[in-house]
Design a protein around this motif. Structure first.
Motif, PDB file in Angstrom:
ATOM      1  N   GLU A 190       3.808  -7.010 -26.649  1.00 20.52           N
ATOM      2  CA  GLU A 190       4.349  -8.238 -26.614  1.00 20.52           C
ATOM      3  C   GLU A 190       5.873  -8.333 -26.518  1.00 20.52           C
ATOM      4  N   ARG A 198       6.587  -7.600 -23.050  1.00 22.72           N
ATOM      5  CA  ARG A 198       6.151  -8.822 -22.036  1.00 22.72           C
ATOM      6  C   ARG A 198       7.373  -9.912 -22.269  1.00 22.72           C
ATOM      7  N   SER A 199       7.800 -10.035 -23.318  1.00 26.53           N
ATOM      8  CA  SER A 199       8.700 -11.278 -23.428  1.00 26.53           C
ATOM      9  C   SER A 199      10.092 -10.839 -22.760  1.00 26.53           C
ATOM     10  N   GLU A 234       9.610 -11.105 -18.932  1.00 26.87           N
ATOM     11  CA  GLU A 234       9.441 -12.622 -18.427  1.00 26.87           C
ATOM     12  C   GLU A 234      10.933 -13.082 -18.368  1.00 26.87           C
ATOM     13  N   GLU A 235      11.513 -12.758 -19.422  1.00 27.81           N
ATOM     14  CA  GLU A 235      13.120 -13.120 -19.278  1.00 27.81           C
ATOM     15  C   GLU A 235      13.954 -12.535 -18.285  1.00 27.81           C
TER      16      GLU A 235
END
Length: 735
Positions: free
Chosen positions: A240, A243-244, A247-248
């Motif tokens: 998690e 993934r953040s 994406e950033e």
């Protein structure tokens, strides 16, 4: 070595190697898809008949035993290793149940078959659809570019501008699709580990109830099950966070792709169409090449590559650049053209075509042409903006105030440090803390004006706002290395050693913070913040990388492990001195048993890595300042390989088996006239795993051809199986 990370910045270059990495990811997903499909079929056989249950279980167990998860990066965490090993554990368990033939249809359908079918349909199926779109858009994009570049420059400006706009819009659409596809590929590689293993775990849990000895078997399996659940949860938590971050980073690159390019040894690289002349009356053809130019050596390389039809890589060509000239529009029917002339072929220019006028100007500047744009292809690390936070007396005051408030008012709050405060309130509190006057007036321990989550968020924001992370950029890689391998004891020793290499202020603040986190973890039954959870929160805060790449983000899980080690071993690490006989951490996992350890960056001061490509011992340039060609001639000249001086050899050669540094030359170290080794053979006496793309990996007994002395002390340059690279001198014996 697992699958290589797919960098978002490479979506814009779309290099041959980028396409190779994409194909590797696609092949791995196809392998997983086939495996899950087969596993589902095997599961249904369990439901079909009791008579065939034993045979189906053996097949099922065999499939589990042989499958191995691939991973992104160069190492796995302990949790991922346990998840990987869990399939073999499940296989062994099934073998023990072979004689017990009970019907498990109800539980198998709900706990195994349906989740796997859902994962295969919703996740792997979605990737397949994305691949179709990506392949279709690739074909369309490069076909349109090919057609566009054949437009005559004599057409009306309005017509050309309209065509340019159409191509640019199509390219942007292709880049958008490429970014999404790359993100999806990497997400599914990480997701499949827990998405697949969790149904398996549920299946085994339900299976116990159908056997006469199910209760006893469940008790025996319970400990491993609990550990595996922790492994899965830890992996999920890290996923998690990763993934953040991914994406950033993807969004940053999407907004400013040119400002987010990675560091490269090449001054310029990208695609150019090269004119290939044919005998009359056949005219000429234009062939797309991936071109690379290193300014200091004036070395130009180009490799033909066709994206369509799956990608076809041709034979490359390399030459030394003499000059570059802009091609005027009245001398060719094509736009964006310029001429390059090789040093060994004077008077025979090679005409090439860029994708746009902007790219032509960039190439002209990089190649030393007449037009300059003051914009370079040379990629550098993007500096992080520095905030007002500093590692000073005020910083220690902020840290102590926040910690005191947390331990007084909120040590048992659930999700402590994981639950974030309102951004505006956090910024207001941090501003007040960083002002000397208002900071002294703040009473966070007794005030109810500031929620605990606001205080914890302000503390994390202060640490993230420091110009350099608390554990420093310099030691970042050194801290990561021991977290990737070695025994638990060696990891603690390595981290212990490195902490005491930190600047005094950094170590002091880290000590205060880690002591507090140790206290927080001791209340984990109330606040649910285990050591692993705190590692997820503070890993990126204390050890952020200097360069934002997908590869760096994939190392987040190892940063978390370092923080976990600090928390679990706080007293030893900060209250005792490290073992003075302990070797540099970078040597821990790189050396085989009884082999001479590699030279570490600190011992040898190797701040630059050589690029052993095309028979040139060139160092990675730090800038773009031009260098005369005579300083870096081709390797056919013996002068291109310098023999290190006796002083340098003795000081910076790799350490030998006795721990002393070896001289770079095997002869008399005091002889300043030592000769360069040319066209010699050598045999490996130790195995070696390459730590850099310029180095060679090899086993004991490997024979190297054309061995020569490298510019880097203690290293040789040679060829193995057609690949040229660097070899540690004390790992081989000259023949």
């Amino acid at each position: 070595m697992g699958l290589q990370p797919l960098e978002f910045s490479d979506c814009y270059l779309d290099s041959p190697w980028f396409r190779e990495r994409i194909r590797a990811h696609e092949a791995e997903l196809e392998r997983t898809n086939k495996f899950i499909k087969e596993l589902i079929k095997d599961g249904k056989n369990l439901i079909a008949a009791t008579k065939s249950l034993s045979a189906a279980q053996r097949k099922f167990a065999h499939s589990l035993r042989d499958f191995k998860f691939e991973f992104i990066g160069d190492a796995e965490t302990d949790d991922e290793r346990c998840i990987d090993a869990s399939l073999r554990e499940f296989s062994n368990f099934l073998k023990n149940l072979e004689e017990q033939r009970e019907i498990m249809a109800l539980s198998v359908t709900e706990t195994l078959i349906k989740p796997l079918e859902k994962f295969r349909k919703e996740q792997l199926g979605a990737v397949k659809e994305e691949k179709k779109k990506f392949d279709k858009e690739t074909e369309r994009n490069y076909s349109l570019i090919d057609k566009h570049l054949t437009l005559s420059a004599r057409k009306k400006d309005t017509h050309l501008q309209e065509a340019d706009l159409q191509v640019e819009q199509n390219r942007q659409h292709f880049y958008e699709l490429s970014l999404e596809y790359v993100c999806k590929l990497q997400e599914i590689q990480e997701r499949k580990k827990f998405e697949f293993v969790e149904p398996m775990l549920s299946f085994f849990q339900g299976m116990f109830t159908f056997y006469h000895q199910g209760h006893e078997l469940s008790k025996d399996f319970n400990h491993y099950k609990t550990e595996l659940q922790i492994n899965i949860q830890n992996t999920r938590n890290r996923f998690e966070g990763t993934r953040s971050e991914v994406e950033e980073l993807m969004n940053k690159i999407r907004q400013n792709p040119k400002d987010q390019k990675r560091a490269s040894q090449f001054t310029a690289e990208g695609y150019l169409y090269v004119q290939e002349k044919r005998p009359a009356p056949f005219g000429s053809s234009w062939v797309k090449h991936y071109c690379m130019y290193r300014k200091t050596a004036k070395k130009f390389n180009m490799i033909p590559f066709e994206h369509r039809s799956g990608g076809k890589l041709g034979d490359g060509e390399a030459f030394f650049l003499k000059e570059c000239t802009k091609r005027h529009i009245d001398s060719t029917d094509r736009r964006f053209c310029f001429d390059i002339e090789a040093a060994d072929r004077p008077g025979v220019p090679l005409t090439v075509q860029a994708f746009s006028e902007e790219e032509r100007k960039q190439w002209l500047e990089a190649l030393g042409g007449k037009e300059a744009l003051f914009h370079t292809f040379n990629r550098a690390i993007v500096p992080r903006p520095e905030g007002g936070a500093q590692l000073d007396k005020m910083g220690f005051t902020i840290l102590r105030k926040c910690i005191s408030a947390v331990e007084t008012r909120g040590i048992n709050d659930q999700g402590l440090y994981r639950v974030v405060g309102v951004s505006s309130k956090v910024q207001r509190l941090l501003s007040m803390l960083m002002d000397v006057k208002t900071c002294n007036e703040l009473d966070l321990e007794n005030s109810t004006d500031w929620e605990v989550k606001t205080v914890t968020s302000a503390l994390k924001q202060y640490l993230r706002s420091l110009p350099e992370p608390l554990m420093t950029y310099e030691l970042h890689r050194d801290f990561i290395v021991p977290a990737k391998s070695g025994s638990p004891e060696s990891r603690v020793s390595a981290i212990h050693f490195l902490v005491h290499k930190l600047p005094e202020k950094n170590k002091e603040m880290l000590d205060i913070l880690v002591k507090h986190l140790t206290n927080v973890s001791s209340h984990s039954k109330q606040n649910l913040m285990t050591v692993a959870n705190l590692g997820v929160v503070f890993g990126p805060t204390l050890m952020r990388p200097q360069e934002e790449t997908v590869a760096a983000i994939m190392d987040l899980k190892f940063q978390n492990i370092v923080v976990e080690i600090l928390i679990e071993n706080h007293e030893k690490i900060f209250r005792t001195s490290p073992d003075t006989t302990f070797a540099e951490p970078t040597c821990l996992s790189a050396s085989p048993p009884n082999a001479p350890p590699r030279q570490s960056k600190r011992q040898g001061q190797r701040t630059k890595r050589p690029v052993a490509v095309y028979n040139l011992c060139l160092e990675l340039e730090e800038g773009d300042s031009p260098s005369p060609l005579k300083e870096d001639p081709p390797s056919s000249s013996q002068d291109s390989l310098s023999t290190p001086s006796p002083t340098t050899s003795a000081a910076h050669g790799p350490p030998g088996p006795d721990g002393n540094h070896l001289a770079a030359d095997r002869g008399n170290c005091g002889d300043a006239t030592a000769t360069t080794l040319i066209n010699r053979k050598a045999r490996a006496v130790y195995p070696c795993e390459a730590e850099h793309s310029s180095e060679l990996s090899f086993e004991i007994g490997a024979i190297f051809e054309d061995v020569q002395t490298s510019r880097e002390p203690g290293w040789l340059e040679g060829t193995l199986n057609g690949k040229r690279g660097l070899i540690p001198q004390n790992y081989v014996k000259l023949l």
